[in-house]
Design an enzyme around this catalytic site. Structure first.
Site, short mmCIF file in Angstrom:
data_model
loop_
_atom_site.label_atom_id
_atom_site.label_comp_id
_atom_site.label_asym_id
_atom_site.label_seq_id
_atom_site.Cartn_x
_atom_site.Cartn_y
_atom_site.Cartn_z
N GLU A 66 100.50 84.77 66.32
CA GLU A 66 100.11 85.98 67.06
C GLU A 66 101.30 86.92 67.19
OE1 GLU A 66 98.14 85.14 70.78
OE2 GLU A 66 96.61 83.97 69.74
N THR B 58 88.11 96.47 52.97
CA THR B 58 88.11 95.02 52.83
C THR B 58 89.01 94.71 51.65
OG1 THR B 58 86.13 95.15 51.46
CG2 THR B 58 85.81 94.61 53.78
N TYR C 136 99.81 79.19 64.01
CA TYR C 136 99.53 80.36 64.84
C TYR C 136 100.68 81.35 64.69
CZ TYR C 136 95.34 80.02 67.63
OH TYR C 136 94.04 80.05 68.04
N ASP D 245 86.35 104.67 55.06
CA ASP D 245 86.14 103.24 54.86
C ASP D 245 85.92 103.05 53.36
OD1 ASP D 245 85.12 100.72 54.50
OD2 ASP D 245 83.78 100.79 56.24
N ARG E 155 88.64 87.22 51.24
CA ARG E 155 87.80 87.96 52.19
C ARG E 155 88.66 88.38 53.38
NH1 ARG E 155 83.00 87.23 50.17
NH2 ARG E 155 82.12 88.64 51.71
N LYS F 231 86.47 93.09 47.74
CA LYS F 231 85.48 93.71 46.85
C LYS F 231 86.20 94.13 45.56
CE LYS F 231 82.40 94.91 50.64
NZ LYS F 231 83.06 95.14 51.93
N1 DSN Z 1 78.11 93.65 53.57
C1 DSN Z 1 78.93 94.43 52.69
C2 DSN Z 1 78.16 94.96 51.55
O1 DSN Z 1 77.45 94.19 50.97
O2 DSN Z 1 78.26 96.13 51.20
C3 DSN Z 1 79.64 95.47 53.39
O3 DSN Z 1 80.26 94.95 54.51
#
Ligand code: DSN
Length: 412
Positions: free
Chosen positions: A53, A223, A51, A197, A232, A226
Site C-alpha cells: 500500500e 485498461t 502488500y 477512456d 487485466r 485489450k
Molecule cells: N466489458 C468491456 C468490454 O467488453 O468492452 C469493457 O469494460
C-alpha cells in the site's frame, strides 16, 4: 501446470479445458486479447505475495524495495509509451481508473456527460445501473442518427446546455475514429474537464494507429488487457498538475493494496508495447478488421456506420430477423466466440440485443491475417443467415478448429 495438476487436479483440468477452448476456437470478442508467456510468468510470480500500500518510496509496509522498482518501471515505461507526464498503474480495472478520476475531480451530484451505453458507451460512464449513474447528474449524447457516427455539434450543444463537470469520450462499442481534440475543445468552452477512456483502443493510440488522447484531454484512462495486450488491469495518465489528486484518489481513496504481480506484468506489457513489432501488430489489427468488415458486408450483413476504422465492428441483425443472443449462441456452436451487443436505437434488452460486436485483437495476436479474415467473415455470414442448420455449425466448427490450431496462443 505440472505442479497444479498434482496438487489440485480439478482446477488444473478446468484450466486445461479453457486452454483448449482458446486454442481450437476463434475468439472475436473485441475487448479481449492474449498475453505473452513473459506476461503470464510475471502474473504467476511471487510478486503476488506482498502488500505494498502506498507508492514507490512511500509505502505503508516494509520489504517493498523490489516492488518499488517494479512499479517505477511500469510507470516509466507507460509514460514513455504514451509520452505522458504522469502515470498511475495501480487501478485494478478500467472502471476503477474511471472511478478515481471522478472521485478526484467531481463532487457527488455534479454533472457527468458521456456517450449512451446503447450507442457504444460504457457502464462506468454514467449508466443508471452503475455507481456513476447514481452518484452524478448524468447527461448522455447519442450518435448522428443517419451516419451512426459521432456528431461533435450534438456533443457541443449538450455540453453548453448541461454544463457538466467532466465530459467523457471513449467507448466500448464504437467502430470509428474519435476526435479527442474536438472533445477537449468542447470541454474547455464550458469549463469542464475532459476524460478519454481509451480502454479499447489503447494499443492503437500508443502506436499512432489511432490519434492519441494523451496530452490532449485532461485525463486518459485505460485498461491494460485489450489492444495493449497486457494483464487485466487499469491505468491513468495525466499532466503533472493533476498527478497528486489522481494518486490520492486511487490510494487511499478507493483501493487498498495494489496487485503487485499484475503491476510487474503491466511493466512487461509496456516494454513489449514499446517494440517496433507492436506497432506492426496494431496496424494489422486494423487491416484485419477492415477485411473482416468488408467480407461481412459482401456476405449481405449490415454493419453499424457501414464499416470500421479501428479493431471492432457491430453487425446490425435486425434485417436478418434474429437477435444478438441467437447469433452469439449459434456462432458459439460453430467455435466462434463473439458477444451480443446493443446497437444505436436498440429496441431489445441488453441481454437479448439486436447486434453483435466483433473484434480482431485476439486473432491478430495469433498471427492471422487478411486471408483468414475472409475465411472467418464467410463462416460468420453463413451461420447467422442459417441459424437452424446444425449440420452447417458442426462442419464450420471442425474447419475453425483445423485453422485455429495452426496458430499460436502465446504472442511474442
Ligand atoms: N466489458 C468491456 C468490454 O467488453 O468492452 C469493457 O469494460
Amino acid at each position: 501446470m505440472s505442479y497444479l495438476a498434482k496438487t489440485d487436479p480439478q482446477i488444473a483440468d478446468i484450466i486445461e479445458k479453457e486452454r483448449l477452448r482458446q486454442l481450437n476456437g476463434l475468439e472475436l470478442i473485441a475487448s479481449e486479447n492474449l498475453v505473452s508467456r513473459a506476461v503470464l510468468e510475471a502474473m504467476g510470480s511471487v510478486m503476488t505475495n506482498k502488500y505494498a500500500e502506498g507508492y514507490p518510496g512511500k509505502r505503508y509496509y516494509g520489504g517493498c524495495e523490489f516492488h518499488d522498482m517494479a512499479e517505477n518501471l511500469a510507470r516509466d515505461r507507460l509514460k514513455k509509451l504514451f509520452g505522458a507526464e504522469h502515470a498511475n498503474v495501480q487501478p485494478h480495472s478500467g472502471t476503477q481508473a474511471n472511478m478515481a478520476v471522478y472521485f478526484a475531480f467531481m463532487k457527488l451530484g455534479e454533472g457527468l456527460m458521456s456517450m449512451k451505453l446503447t450507442q457504444g458507451g460504457h457502464l462506468s460512464h454514467g449508466s443508471p445501473v452503475s455507481f456513476t449513474g447514481q452518484f452524478y447528474k448524468v447527461s448522455q449524447y447519442s450518435l448522428d442518427q443517419k451516419t451512426e457516427m459521432l456528431d461533435y455539434g450534438i456533443v457541443d450543444e449538450m455540453a453548453r446546455k448541461e454544463k457538466p463537470r467532466i465530459i467523457v469520450c471513449g467507448a466500448s462499442a464504437y467502430p470509428r475514429t474519435i476526435d479527442f481534440k474536438a472533445f477537449q475543445e468542447i470541454a474547455d468552452d464550458v469549463g469542464a474537464y475532459c476524460m478519454a477512456d481509451i480502454a479499447h483502443i489503447a494499443g492503437l493510440c500508443a502506436t499512432g494507429v489511432h490519434p492519441t488522447s494523451v496530452g490532449v484531454t485532461s485525463f486518459t484512462t485505460t485498461t491494460t488487457h485489450k489492444t495493449l495486450r497486457g494483464p487485466r488491469g487499469g491505468a491513468i495518465m495525466c499532466n503533472s498538475e493533476y498527478a497528486q489528486a489522481v494518486d490520492k484518489a486511487v490510494f487511499p481513496g478507493m483501493q487498498g493494496g495494489p496487485l503487485m504481480n499484475t503491476i510487474a506484468a503491466k511493466a512487461v506489457c509496456f516494454e513489449e508495447a514499446l517494440r517496433p513489432s507492436f506497432k506492426e501488430y496494431n496496424k494489422q489489427i486494423v487491416k484485419n478488421a477492415k477485411v473482416l468488415a468488408d467480407t461481412l458486408m459482401d456476405g449481405g450483413l449490415r454493419l453499424v456506420s457501414g464499416g470500421t476504422d479501428n479493431h471492432l465492428m457491430l453487425i446490425d441483425l435486425t434485417t436478418q430477423g434474429i437477435t444478438g443472443l441467437e447469433a452469439e449462441t449459434v456462432l458459439g456452436k460453430a467455435g466462434i466466440t463473439v458477444n451480443k451487443n446493443t446497437i444505436p436505437n436498440e429496441t431489445k434488452s441488453p441481454f437479448v440485443t439486436s447486434g453483435l460486436r466483433i473484434g480482431t485483437p485476439v486473432v491478430t495476436s495469433r498471427g492471422m491475417k487478411e486471408a483468414e479474415m475472409r475465411q472467418i467473415g464467410g463462416w460468420i455470414a453463413t451461420v447467422v443467415k442459417d441459424i437452424h442448420n446444425e449440420a452447417v455449425m458442426k462442419d464450420i466448427k471442425m474447419k475453425v478448429a483445423a485453422m485455429a490450431g495452426r496458430f499460436t496462443l502465446y504472442p511474442d
